[in-house]
Design an enzyme around this catalytic site. Structure first.
Site, PDB file in Angstrom:
ATOM      1  CG  ASP A   1      -4.049  -1.829  -0.076  1.00  0.00           C
ATOM      2  OD1 ASP A   1      -2.880  -2.277   0.352  1.00  0.00           O
ATOM      3  OD2 ASP A   1      -4.647  -0.732   0.282  1.00  0.00           O
TER       4      ASP A   1
ATOM      5  CB  SER B   1      -1.021  -0.090   1.188  1.00  0.00           C
ATOM      6  OG  SER B   1      -2.135   0.831   1.176  1.00  0.00           O
TER       7      SER B   1
END
Length: 319
Positions: free
Chosen positions: A157, A43
């Protein structure tokens, strides 16, 4: 070991706007004469880690510290039909010029970005290939940013499967792993969007124009509302923020739910493979979308290193 010293790796975790604290952590470690040789990130940790691995952390810091809340919203390319609120192309065009346009294997330091296969749930490690693609996939927060296609897979993610990728740093051959946990302090309230769109007419028009280009006039209801412009944007803003309401907005619910899932998964992962050193920046009051608060987050990262300095010295002193 390298020259009698342990190989130090750093695992940079998820946290959206809190993630600028990673910059402060790396600066704080540098102030102690500690420079991680290998970087694993997911991320926003992948974004900061990529800049660090390419020796461009200062450039990234200068850019993010210049953000106003309007700048942040201006980078959001609204995309109603691509699996996320924004497509991410606009922001990653800007990011690419700060972290570098190159292959992962050409970075100055070894680096791995973690993403998630949307359908199989498989953990995907980017060890080589296009750096932008890797970081973009790792940052694709479900529901907020559109997923990234890689061959027949759709990637989101990395925090979904590995919020603080300590295991990745271990696999890279690191003897000492520093983990950075951006969710180590309890959040007191939900804060999502840093701005009130109603107060900027030019921005309203830009958002409406972008959405209309992305839309289809034959679509029902939703796209019709866009044509109303100002009134619709005002209503949309309320869905994303708490304001004076007692109920959380749409994006607030989504981001908080993601945080809960990440926290539970993080604990399970770290019990089995804890970092040798865990740095906990105090960034609980920085909201998911408050990217304009970079200076505060960076300062929190540096302060967290200072608070952990005795532990860092003790661990490294034993190696």
């Amino acid at each position: 070991m390298e020259n009698g010293s342990p190989i130090i790796g750093i695992a940079l975790g998820s946290g959206a706007a809190k993630g600028w604290a990673h910059i402060g952590v790396l600066k704080g470690l540098a102030g102690m004469g500690i420079y991680p040789q290998k970087i694993a990130g997911c991320s926003v940790g992948a974004l900061v880690g990529a800049a660090y691995a390419n020796n461009r952390l200062d450039e990234l810091e200068e850019w993010v510290c210049s953000f106003s809340s309007w700048d942040v919203l201006g980078l959001m390319d609204i995309s109603w039909r691509r699996g996320g609120l924004i497509s991410g192309d606009k922001v990653f065009d800007a990011i690419q010029s700060r972290i570098g346009d190159l292959l992962i294997e050409d970075l100055k330091k070894p680096f791995i970005a973690v993403a998630t296969d949307l359908y199989s749930g498989q953990e995907v490690w980017f060890r080589n290939g296009d750096l932008r693609q890797a970081v973009r996939a790792s940052c694709s927060m479900p529901g907020f940013m559109s997923p990234v296609r890689q061959g027949k897979r759709w990637l989101v993610d990395g925090a979904v499967v590995n919020p603080i990728p300590v295991s990745v740093a271990r696999a890279m051959g690191c003897q000492v792993v520093i983990g950075v946990d951006l969710h180590g302090h309890r959040r007191e309230k939900l804060q999502v969007l840093p701005v009130n769109v109603q107060s900027n007419k030019a921005l309203q028009e830009e958002v409406i124009t972008t959405a209309m280009k992305a839309g289809n006039h034959n679509e029902s209801g939703f796209m019709d509302l866009l044509a109303k412009g100002k009134d619709y944007i005002a209503g949309l803003t309320n869905k994303f923020s708490l304001g004076n309401k007692t109920e959380p907005g749409m994006l607030a619910v989504m981001s908080q739910s993601m945080d809960i899932l990440e926290q539970r998964h993080k604990r399970a992962r770290l019990v089995g493979d804890p970092p040798d050193i865990c740095v906990l920046p105090k960034v609980s009051d920085i909201g998911t979308m408050e990217f304009h608060r970079a200076a505060e987050a960076i300062a929190a990262g540096e302060n967290a290193v200072k608070q952990s300095a005795h532990l860092i010295d003790a661990v490294l002193g034993e190696c």
